[in-house]
Design an enzyme around this catalytic site. Sequence first.
Site, PDB file in Angstrom:
ATOM      1  N   PRO A  84      39.571  77.638  22.743  1.00 15.53           N
ATOM      2  CA  PRO A  84      38.702  76.664  22.244  1.00 15.53           C
ATOM      3  C   PRO A  84      39.473  75.786  21.352  1.00 15.53           C
ATOM      4  CG  PRO A  84      38.218  78.556  21.131  1.00 15.53           C
ATOM      5  CD  PRO A  84      39.340  78.923  22.230  1.00 15.53           C
ATOM      6  N   CYS A  85      40.317  74.712  21.816  1.00 17.45           N
ATOM      7  CA  CYS A  85      41.114  73.901  21.231  1.00 17.45           C
ATOM      8  C   CYS A  85      39.805  72.603  20.734  1.00 17.45           C
ATOM      9  CB  CYS A  85      42.164  73.111  21.935  1.00 17.45           C
ATOM     10  SG  CYS A  85      41.613  72.721  23.739  1.00 17.45           S
TER      11      CYS A  85
END
Length: 197
Positions: free
Chosen positions: A134-135
């Site tokens: 989850p950047c």
Amino acid sequence: MNTRTLIFKSRWGWMGLAESPAGIASIVLSKPSKLAVQSTLGSSKLGEQSSSPRLRAAKKQLIEYMAGKRTSFTFPLDLSDGTAFQRRVWRTLQSVPYGTLSSYQNLAARVGGKQYARAVGGAVGSNPLPIVVPCHRIVAQDGSIGGFSGGLPTKRKLLALEGSLSQLARAGGSRHKVGGGGDRSTPTASSLSSAPR
């Protein structure tokens, strides 16, 4: 690398997946056309366009996530295309729970030191598995949105879906410290938070 790909239409647009023998190796976020997804996957990722149980499971889970019905993923990931440093950053990213934010500086401190914030930003920007790694949950230390390889409108959409966009709105341009995540490092999609929405 021997890969298979799957391109599909989601409620957010056309998306793509690439699979290696080890796991899902690439996710292409929503594009306006199937051709745009093929182009983004590129010749190095374009293998056989066929479905497999793993590709079908990944597609199903991503669609559920975008519908607000899923907060974690269970399919295996292949992070082997990254450098050792990138893989370390990507594994650390997986510990940022659903619905929370962390900063590039906090992430850098967890992978070697705050002085590596720019290098961490580069690794975050080259993440081949957005959403699952989850950047989009990484923002600037002052609480501003930061960057996103999938584009800022998509980042805002992802943060709104997870209920964390309002954390940025509260920052309102002031110096707002952003928290960090836990400390998991296994490269599987199931290492994300599974807390209910």
